[in-house]
Write a protein that holds these residues in place. Sequence first.
Motif, PDB file in Angstrom:
ATOM      1  N   VAL A  33       0.842  -1.196   0.000  1.00  0.00           N
ATOM      2  CA  VAL A  33       0.000   0.000   0.000  1.00  0.00           C
ATOM      3  C   VAL A  33       0.883   1.254   0.000  1.00  0.00           C
ATOM      4  N   LYS A  34       1.945   1.254   0.792  1.00  0.00           N
ATOM      5  CA  LYS A  34       2.870   2.396   0.805  1.00  0.00           C
ATOM      6  C   LYS A  34       3.512   2.589  -0.560  1.00  0.00           C
ATOM      7  N   GLN A  35       3.916   1.485  -1.190  1.00  0.00           N
ATOM      8  CA  GLN A  35       4.522   1.575  -2.523  1.00  0.00           C
ATOM      9  C   GLN A  35       3.524   2.142  -3.526  1.00  0.00           C
ATOM     10  N   LEU A  36       2.274   1.678  -3.430  1.00  0.00           N
ATOM     11  CA  LEU A  36       1.249   2.184  -4.348  1.00  0.00           C
ATOM     12  C   LEU A  36       1.028   3.676  -4.131  1.00  0.00           C
ATOM     13  N   ASP A  37       0.999   4.106  -2.892  1.00  0.00           N
ATOM     14  CA  ASP A  37       0.833   5.537  -2.609  1.00  0.00           C
ATOM     15  C   ASP A  37       1.952   6.348  -3.257  1.00  0.00           C
ATOM     16  N   ARG A  38       3.185   5.870  -3.153  1.00  0.00           N
ATOM     17  CA  ARG A  38       4.316   6.569  -3.765  1.00  0.00           C
ATOM     18  C   ARG A  38       4.180   6.605  -5.286  1.00  0.00           C
ATOM     19  N   LEU A  39       3.730   5.488  -5.852  1.00  0.00           N
ATOM     20  CA  LEU A  39       3.553   5.434  -7.304  1.00  0.00           C
ATOM     21  C   LEU A  39       2.439   6.373  -7.762  1.00  0.00           C
ATOM     22  N   VAL A  40       1.363   6.432  -7.011  1.00  0.00           N
ATOM     23  CA  VAL A  40       0.266   7.337  -7.367  1.00  0.00           C
ATOM     24  C   VAL A  40       0.773   8.776  -7.366  1.00  0.00           C
ATOM     25  N   ASP A  41       1.583   9.118  -6.371  1.00  0.00           N
ATOM     26  CA  ASP A  41       2.161  10.462  -6.322  1.00  0.00           C
ATOM     27  C   ASP A  41       3.047  10.735  -7.545  1.00  0.00           C
ATOM     28  N   GLU A  42       3.792   9.735  -7.971  1.00  0.00           N
ATOM     29  CA  GLU A  42       4.718   9.885  -9.098  1.00  0.00           C
ATOM     30  C   GLU A  42       3.993   9.831 -10.442  1.00  0.00           C
ATOM     31  N   VAL A  43       3.118   8.872 -10.614  1.00  0.00           N
ATOM     32  CA  VAL A  43       2.494   8.595 -11.906  1.00  0.00           C
ATOM     33  C   VAL A  43       1.244   9.440 -12.131  1.00  0.00           C
ATOM     34  N   GLY A  44       0.462   9.597 -11.079  1.00  0.00           N
ATOM     35  CA  GLY A  44      -0.799  10.321 -11.212  1.00  0.00           C
ATOM     36  C   GLY A  44      -1.725   9.621 -12.180  1.00  0.00           C
ATOM     37  N   GLU A  45      -2.294  10.380 -13.110  1.00  0.00           N
ATOM     38  CA  GLU A  45      -3.235   9.850 -14.101  1.00  0.00           C
ATOM     39  C   GLU A  45      -2.560   9.548 -15.446  1.00  0.00           C
TER      40      GLU A  45
END
Length: 74
Positions: A33-45
């Motif tokens: 979940v932490k990794q996904l949060d970081r990826l969402v911040d980086e990748v966005g939409e």
Amino acid sequence: MSTAQLNKAFAVWPQVEPALRVPHSDREYRQLVKQLDRLVDEVGEDENHPLASMMEVIGVLIEKYEDEKVAELA
């Protein structure tokens, strides 16, 4: 995937595996979940971002764990 690509994947898997493992415990789930949060911040939409597919894979792993965990509690 070609044999050469597969051989490259085999070579780097030990470094990648901790980030892409199937979670079997709450601790491993929270790490994903932490990794996904970081990826969402980086990748966005941005579906064309180089890490978009990694974000999708981690999302599937999280969803699978949640589906199994909820099924166990029911």
